[in-house]
Design a protein around this motif. Structure first.
Motif, PDB file in Angstrom:
ATOM      1  N   GLU A 111       0.827  -1.202   0.000  1.00  0.00           N
ATOM      2  CA  GLU A 111       0.000   0.000   0.000  1.00  0.00           C
ATOM      3  C   GLU A 111       0.865   1.257   0.000  1.00  0.00           C
ATOM      4  O   GLU A 111       1.859   1.339   0.727  1.00  0.00           O
ATOM      5  N   PHE A 112       0.446   2.241  -0.806  1.00  0.00           N
ATOM      6  CA  PHE A 112       0.902   3.622  -0.674  1.00  0.00           C
ATOM      7  C   PHE A 112      -0.255   4.381  -0.040  1.00  0.00           C
ATOM      8  O   PHE A 112      -1.366   4.405  -0.582  1.00  0.00           O
ATOM      9  N   LEU A 113      -0.021   5.004   1.081  1.00  0.00           N
ATOM     10  CA  LEU A 113      -1.083   5.651   1.839  1.00  0.00           C
ATOM     11  C   LEU A 113      -1.375   7.052   1.320  1.00  0.00           C
ATOM     12  O   LEU A 113      -0.461   7.835   1.059  1.00  0.00           O
ATOM     13  N   TYR A 114      -2.663   7.383   1.214  1.00  0.00           N
ATOM     14  CA  TYR A 114      -3.058   8.744   0.868  1.00  0.00           C
ATOM     15  C   TYR A 114      -2.955   9.608   2.119  1.00  0.00           C
ATOM     16  O   TYR A 114      -3.106   9.134   3.237  1.00  0.00           O
ATOM     17  N   ARG A 115      -2.733  10.904   1.925  1.00  0.00           N
ATOM     18  CA  ARG A 115      -2.564  11.800   3.062  1.00  0.00           C
ATOM     19  C   ARG A 115      -3.861  11.950   3.852  1.00  0.00           C
ATOM     20  O   ARG A 115      -3.841  12.047   5.083  1.00  0.00           O
ATOM     21  N   THR A 116      -5.006  11.979   3.167  1.00  0.00           N
ATOM     22  CA  THR A 116      -6.304  12.099   3.831  1.00  0.00           C
ATOM     23  C   THR A 116      -7.306  11.182   3.140  1.00  0.00           C
ATOM     24  O   THR A 116      -7.113  10.763   1.990  1.00  0.00           O
ATOM     25  N   THR A 117      -8.403  10.914   3.812  1.00  0.00           N
ATOM     26  CA  THR A 117      -9.471  10.088   3.235  1.00  0.00           C
ATOM     27  C   THR A 117     -10.295  10.866   2.210  1.00  0.00           C
ATOM     28  O   THR A 117     -11.143  10.274   1.535  1.00  0.00           O
ATOM     29  N   LYS A 118     -10.053  12.164   2.095  1.00  0.00           N
ATOM     30  CA  LYS A 118     -10.760  12.988   1.112  1.00  0.00           C
ATOM     31  C   LYS A 118      -9.981  13.106  -0.196  1.00  0.00           C
ATOM     32  O   LYS A 118     -10.481  13.678  -1.166  1.00  0.00           O
ATOM     33  N   GLN A 119      -8.789  12.581  -0.214  1.00  0.00           N
ATOM     34  CA  GLN A 119      -7.932  12.666  -1.388  1.00  0.00           C
ATOM     35  C   GLN A 119      -8.311  11.569  -2.365  1.00  0.00           C
ATOM     36  O   GLN A 119      -8.387  10.395  -2.007  1.00  0.00           O
ATOM     37  N   GLY A 120      -8.562  11.934  -3.622  1.00  0.00           N
ATOM     38  CA  GLY A 120      -8.936  10.944  -4.612  1.00  0.00           C
ATOM     39  C   GLY A 120     -10.281  10.311  -4.293  1.00  0.00           C
ATOM     40  O   GLY A 120     -11.107  10.874  -3.573  1.00  0.00           O
ATOM     41  N   GLU A 121     -10.490   9.121  -4.808  1.00  0.00           N
ATOM     42  CA  GLU A 121     -11.724   8.389  -4.517  1.00  0.00           C
ATOM     43  C   GLU A 121     -11.456   6.898  -4.610  1.00  0.00           C
ATOM     44  O   GLU A 121     -10.572   6.451  -5.340  1.00  0.00           O
ATOM     45  N   ALA A 122     -12.231   6.126  -3.841  1.00  0.00           N
ATOM     46  CA  ALA A 122     -12.077   4.673  -3.845  1.00  0.00           C
ATOM     47  C   ALA A 122     -12.569   4.096  -5.168  1.00  0.00           C
ATOM     48  O   ALA A 122     -13.467   4.647  -5.810  1.00  0.00           O
ATOM     49  N   GLY A 123     -11.947   2.992  -5.578  1.00  0.00           N
ATOM     50  CA  GLY A 123     -12.356   2.336  -6.812  1.00  0.00           C
ATOM     51  C   GLY A 123     -11.155   1.866  -7.599  1.00  0.00           C
ATOM     52  O   GLY A 123     -10.062   1.697  -7.062  1.00  0.00           O
ATOM     53  N   ASN A 124     -11.336   1.660  -8.887  1.00  0.00           N
ATOM     54  CA  ASN A 124     -10.255   1.195  -9.741  1.00  0.00           C
ATOM     55  C   ASN A 124      -9.213   2.288  -9.927  1.00  0.00           C
ATOM     56  O   ASN A 124      -9.550   3.459 -10.141  1.00  0.00           O
ATOM     57  N   GLY A 125      -7.943   1.901  -9.823  1.00  0.00           N
ATOM     58  CA  GLY A 125      -6.859   2.822 -10.077  1.00  0.00           C
ATOM     59  C   GLY A 125      -6.211   2.516 -11.402  1.00  0.00           C
ATOM     60  O   GLY A 125      -6.808   1.886 -12.286  1.00  0.00           O
ATOM     61  N   LEU A 126      -4.962   2.923 -11.555  1.00  0.00           N
ATOM     62  CA  LEU A 126      -4.231   2.687 -12.787  1.00  0.00           C
ATOM     63  C   LEU A 126      -3.832   1.223 -12.886  1.00  0.00           C
ATOM     64  O   LEU A 126      -3.240   0.668 -11.964  1.00  0.00           O
ATOM     65  N   GLY A 127      -4.136   0.580 -13.990  1.00  0.00           N
ATOM     66  CA  GLY A 127      -3.768  -0.823 -14.175  1.00  0.00           C
ATOM     67  C   GLY A 127      -4.435  -1.732 -13.153  1.00  0.00           C
ATOM     68  O   GLY A 127      -5.651  -1.714 -12.989  1.00  0.00           O
ATOM     69  N   GLN A 128      -3.599  -2.517 -12.461  1.00  0.00           N
ATOM     70  CA  GLN A 128      -4.106  -3.462 -11.467  1.00  0.00           C
ATOM     71  C   GLN A 128      -4.291  -2.845 -10.082  1.00  0.00           C
ATOM     72  O   GLN A 128      -4.722  -3.528  -9.151  1.00  0.00           O
ATOM     73  N   VAL A 129      -3.990  -1.571  -9.939  1.00  0.00           N
ATOM     74  CA  VAL A 129      -4.077  -0.918  -8.631  1.00  0.00           C
ATOM     75  C   VAL A 129      -5.528  -0.629  -8.274  1.00  0.00           C
ATOM     76  O   VAL A 129      -6.322  -0.208  -9.122  1.00  0.00           O
TER      77      VAL A 129
END
Length: 205
Positions: A111-129
């Motif tokens: 895991e690479f941790l996001y700084r806050t839970t408001k950063q980005g959004e949950a779901g599919n990321g780039l490639g297999q992430v």
């Protein structure tokens, strides 16, 4: 985000070759962390101490592999690095590795941790992430300072399991994980790691 920091983090997850030799009472002062912690994330404990710590809910980019941990680390790192670079997500510390050995084959999760839970959004990321939200959780944690390898990791797990046997008010409720706070630009003797077992309180009868 610098290439220097990327290479530093790659080395965090690939340095598994030398055992820890210094004792806690002979260690030099630990280095400052290489990157900010996620919001609400507790600071590392003192080397050699076993402590029960509460971690807040958090968001992270997650990559998984069924390969052995030494082969999986580099592949997972670059998948995650490409994801955060594409999404302009700033790096944090630590890098988290969870090891699932309860199934028919081992699985490594990074895991690479996001700084806050408001950063980005949950779901599919780039490639297999995948970007996942994690609930708050409690861990029994042992801090290791110095060099890290598979032998040190397993020895640390045994220390934590022995501690749990002596403290029956806590029981394990998940897979162990390893947290790495420093890269190769930090002198090896000053690097901090945490080996952790998730726990829950046992209700008194």
């Amino acid at each position: 985000m610098s290439a220097k920091w990327a290479l530093s983090l790659l080395a965090i997850v690939m340095l598994w070759t030398v055992s820890l030799t210094a004792q806690a009472d002979n260690l030099p002062p630990a280095a400052k962390l290489d990157a900010p912690l996620p919001d609400g994330w507790p600071e590392p404990s003192a080397p050699g101490e076993i402590e029960v710590k509460q971690y807040p809910a958090y968001r992270s980019a997650v990559a998984k592999s069924g390969m052995k941990m030494d082969r999986a680390d580099g592949i997972l790192f670059w998948q995650l690095f490409a994801h955060i670079q594409a999404n302009e997500i700033a790096m944090t510390a630590p890098v988290v590795n969870t090891y699932n050995t309860s199934g028919e084959s081992d699985q490594v999760e990074m895991e690479f941790l996001y700084r806050t839970t408001k950063q980005g959004e949950a779901g599919n990321g780039l490639g297999q992430v995948k970007v996942e939200d994690h609930p708050e959780q409690t861990f029994a944690t042992l801090v290791v300072q110095g060099k890290m390898n598979a032998e040190v990791y397993q020895t640390s797990l045994k220390e934590l399991q022995a501690w749990l046997e002596k403290n029956p008010q806590w029981k394990q409720n998940g897979d162990p994980r390893r947290l790495g706070y420093h890269g190769p630009m930090t002198p090896q003797a000053k690097r901090l790691w945490e080996v952790q077992i998730p726990v829950e309180a046992v209700e008194a009868k």
